[in-house]
Motif scaffolding. Sequence first.
Motif, PDB file in Angstrom:
ATOM      1  N   TYR A   8       0.865  -1.189   0.000  1.00  0.00           N
ATOM      2  CA  TYR A   8       0.000   0.000   0.000  1.00  0.00           C
ATOM      3  C   TYR A   8       0.894   1.229   0.000  1.00  0.00           C
ATOM      4  O   TYR A   8       1.607   1.501   0.966  1.00  0.00           O
ATOM      5  N   THR A   9       0.896   1.992  -1.070  1.00  0.00           N
ATOM      6  CA  THR A   9       1.836   3.101  -1.222  1.00  0.00           C
ATOM      7  C   THR A   9       1.184   4.481  -1.176  1.00  0.00           C
ATOM      8  O   THR A   9       1.866   5.484  -1.396  1.00  0.00           O
ATOM      9  N   ALA A  10      -0.111   4.532  -0.889  1.00  0.00           N
ATOM     10  CA  ALA A  10      -0.764   5.836  -0.743  1.00  0.00           C
ATOM     11  C   ALA A  10      -0.457   6.405   0.643  1.00  0.00           C
ATOM     12  O   ALA A  10      -0.252   5.656   1.596  1.00  0.00           O
ATOM     13  N   PRO A  11      -0.415   7.731   0.792  1.00  0.00           N
ATOM     14  CA  PRO A  11      -0.158   8.315   2.112  1.00  0.00           C
ATOM     15  C   PRO A  11      -1.278   7.964   3.092  1.00  0.00           C
ATOM     16  O   PRO A  11      -2.453   7.892   2.717  1.00  0.00           O
ATOM     17  N   VAL A  12      -0.900   7.724   4.343  1.00  0.00           N
ATOM     18  CA  VAL A  12      -1.892   7.496   5.390  1.00  0.00           C
ATOM     19  C   VAL A  12      -1.695   8.559   6.467  1.00  0.00           C
ATOM     20  O   VAL A  12      -0.562   8.993   6.725  1.00  0.00           O
ATOM     21  N   PRO A  13      -2.776   9.018   7.091  1.00  0.00           N
ATOM     22  CA  PRO A  13      -2.629  10.032   8.148  1.00  0.00           C
ATOM     23  C   PRO A  13      -1.984   9.430   9.387  1.00  0.00           C
ATOM     24  O   PRO A  13      -2.216   8.266   9.726  1.00  0.00           O
ATOM     25  N   LEU A  14      -1.162  10.217  10.054  1.00  0.00           N
ATOM     26  CA  LEU A  14      -0.530   9.830  11.307  1.00  0.00           C
ATOM     27  C   LEU A  14      -0.868  10.889  12.347  1.00  0.00           C
ATOM     28  O   LEU A  14      -0.486  12.056  12.204  1.00  0.00           O
ATOM     29  N   LEU A  15      -1.597  10.495  13.370  1.00  0.00           N
ATOM     30  CA  LEU A  15      -1.983  11.431  14.414  1.00  0.00           C
ATOM     31  C   LEU A  15      -0.859  11.600  15.434  1.00  0.00           C
ATOM     32  O   LEU A  15      -0.194  10.638  15.808  1.00  0.00           O
ATOM     33  N   SER A  16      -0.646  12.820  15.868  1.00  0.00           N
ATOM     34  CA  SER A  16       0.234  13.108  16.997  1.00  0.00           C
ATOM     35  C   SER A  16      -0.345  14.306  17.735  1.00  0.00           C
ATOM     36  O   SER A  16      -1.218  15.011  17.220  1.00  0.00           O
ATOM     37  N   SER A  17       0.129  14.534  18.948  1.00  0.00           N
ATOM     38  CA  SER A  17      -0.407  15.606  19.789  1.00  0.00           C
ATOM     39  C   SER A  17       0.535  16.802  19.781  1.00  0.00           C
ATOM     40  O   SER A  17       1.646  16.703  20.325  1.00  0.00           O
ATOM     41  N   PRO A  18       0.146  17.928  19.181  1.00  0.00           N
ATOM     42  CA  PRO A  18       0.989  19.123  19.293  1.00  0.00           C
ATOM     43  C   PRO A  18       1.288  19.408  20.762  1.00  0.00           C
ATOM     44  O   PRO A  18       0.401  19.329  21.619  1.00  0.00           O
ATOM     45  N   THR A  19       2.534  19.731  21.058  1.00  0.00           N
ATOM     46  CA  THR A  19       2.949  19.847  22.451  1.00  0.00           C
ATOM     47  C   THR A  19       3.847  21.052  22.669  1.00  0.00           C
ATOM     48  O   THR A  19       4.454  21.574  21.711  1.00  0.00           O
ATOM     49  N   ALA A  20       3.935  21.484  23.905  1.00  0.00           N
ATOM     50  CA  ALA A  20       4.837  22.570  24.288  1.00  0.00           C
ATOM     51  C   ALA A  20       5.275  22.340  25.725  1.00  0.00           C
ATOM     52  O   ALA A  20       4.632  21.612  26.485  1.00  0.00           O
ATOM     53  N   ALA A  21       6.390  22.962  26.082  1.00  0.00           N
ATOM     54  CA  ALA A  21       6.896  22.913  27.455  1.00  0.00           C
ATOM     55  C   ALA A  21       7.107  24.342  27.943  1.00  0.00           C
ATOM     56  O   ALA A  21       7.301  25.265  27.141  1.00  0.00           O
TER      57      ALA A  21
END
Length: 523
Positions: free
Chosen positions: A305-318
Motif C-alpha cells: 500500500y503506497t498511498a499516504p496514510v494520516p498519522l496522528l500526533s499531539s501538538p505539544t509545548a513545554a
Amino acid sequence: MKPEFDVIIVGSGPAGTSAAYPLVKAGLKVLMVDAQRDSGTLAAPHSSFLSSRVSDELQWKWMIGENFHALTQLDAVSPKLKTPTHAHIFEGFSAGNRIEGHNFIGVGSLATGGLSNSWGCGVARLSATDFPGLPIDYAELKASYETVSLRMGISGQIDDDLSSYFGLDEWSQPPLPLDRLHQRLLDHYDQYRGVFPGWGFRLGRSRVAVLSQPLDDRQACDLSGNCLWKCQNQALYSASQELTKLKQYPGFQHVQNFLVEDLLKQDGAWAITERRSSMRFSASRLLLAAGTLATTRITLKHLNYTAPVPLLSSPTAAFLLWLPKMLGTARVPAFGLGQLSFALELNASTTAFGSTFNTVGLPMSEFVSRVPMSKRYSIELLKSLLSSCLVGNIFLPGHLSNNTAILRSDSSLRINGDLRPEAPMVMKSAEMKLRRIYWKMGAFLMPMSFTVGKPGADIHYAGTLPMSSTPRIGQTDIFGEVKGLPGVHVVDAACLPKLTEKSHTLTIMANADRIGRLLSRYF
C-alpha cells in the motif's frame, strides 16, 4: 504443515504484553518477539538524586555515560533521550525499522518493554464518546481498563476536580505526596476555585502509573527524584516487568534479538522472518504491537500500500513556572514526574491537557539553553531560581496534527510532519490563558520559556491503521484485523481511530487486552 504457535506477538511493550495475558490464560501457545540485544549492566544512582550528586564518585557514568552519551545528544527533544541509563531503549530504532522523518521527530524502541521503559507514566481513561461510530461494547473496554489498571498499579486516587476527567479513581492507590511548590499551587487553586471554571480550567492531582503502595514484588515510590535516571524500586510501571509473570504460563515463549523484516503467508498460517538471521516462526494469528511507526511500515509493506496514510500526533509545548514567594526553597528529594495536572478548554472542539513537574532530578543543562542570556549568566540565574521553579507541559488533541506516512519503493517509511493551519493560534491561546491562570495561583510563566515542539516531539503516535466498522484497505476492524490480511491484527496505537489530548498508553493497553480476550474465544 501445522504452525508452531497459536499466536505470535511482535513487540513486548504495553500493547503486546496486555494482549498476551488473556491469550496465555486461555491456554494458547503464544510467542512474543522483540529486537533487544543484551544491554549489559547499566549504571544508575543507588541513593536519592541529590545525595548521589554529592557523594557518588561514579555519578559520571549515569550522568554523562562511559561513551559520553549525554554530550552527543545535546539536540535531543527530551531529556529522556539524553540519559545514559536509557540509551539502549532508543538505540537503533529508526535505522532498524527503516523510518525516515521529515519535519517530524520519530521515536520508538527495540527494547524489551518498549517505550514504557522511559515514559511520563501519565494515564487516563477515554469515554465511550471517544470511539465514535465503532460497534465496540464499552462495557468490555471498561473491564479491560480495570484489568490493566490493577495490574500496572496507578496512584492518584482522590476526589478532586479531575476525578471524572481521568476516570480511574476506583482502581487507583492514594496519590503520592506533593512537594512544597505544588502544594502551594494547589492551595491557591482551592482559594480561587470559583474563578477557574469560567476560564475553562480544572486542576487536580496527576494520575500516574507509579506505586504509592507496594504491589507484588515492586516497592512504592520513595521520592528519591531518580525518575529520569532509573527507579531502583520499580515503582514506575514498565511492560518489561510483565515478562517474568508471563513466563510462568507454560504456553508462553519470549525471543529477543528478533527484528521482524517481513510477513509470509504459508498454508493458511502466518510466518515472520528476521532481517539479520534465518530464523522464522509461524502461527495461526499474528498480532502487531511493535509501536505505531514500526507496525505501520510492516503492515503497509505487506499490503503493498503506497498511498499516504494520516498519522496522528499531539501538538505539544513545554514551559517554566517561577513561584516568586518560594524563592530560596531548599532542594529536597521529590517525585520527579507529574504531580499536578490540568485540563483547559480552548474552544468547542479542543481541550488541552498538561502536568507540572519538580525540577529536582533534571540536569541544569535542560534549562540553560531556554534562558535568553549567555550560558554563564543563565547558570548563575538558575542557581538561585531553579529550586522555586516547576516545569510544565501541554498536549493538544491529534486532530490538530497533519502528518502523513508513506511507504516508499525501497520499503522504508517516510513521515512528513505538519500541523493544521489553526494549530499555532490554538497553542498561542493556550499560552496566554495559562499565563493568566498560573499568575492567579502565584506562579509566573517565565518569558520565552514556552517552547512549542516539532511535530512528533510528543511521542504520542496513533491512527495510521484506524479501526472502522466498515474497514477498507489500510484500515482495521474492531478486532484490529487488517483489511486484506486476514489473521493479522494491529493491537498498538496504530489502530486507534482518535487521539485525544489525554495520555493514551492506558487506552492502548485496554484495547489490546480487549482484542486479546475476543481472539482467545476463537481457538
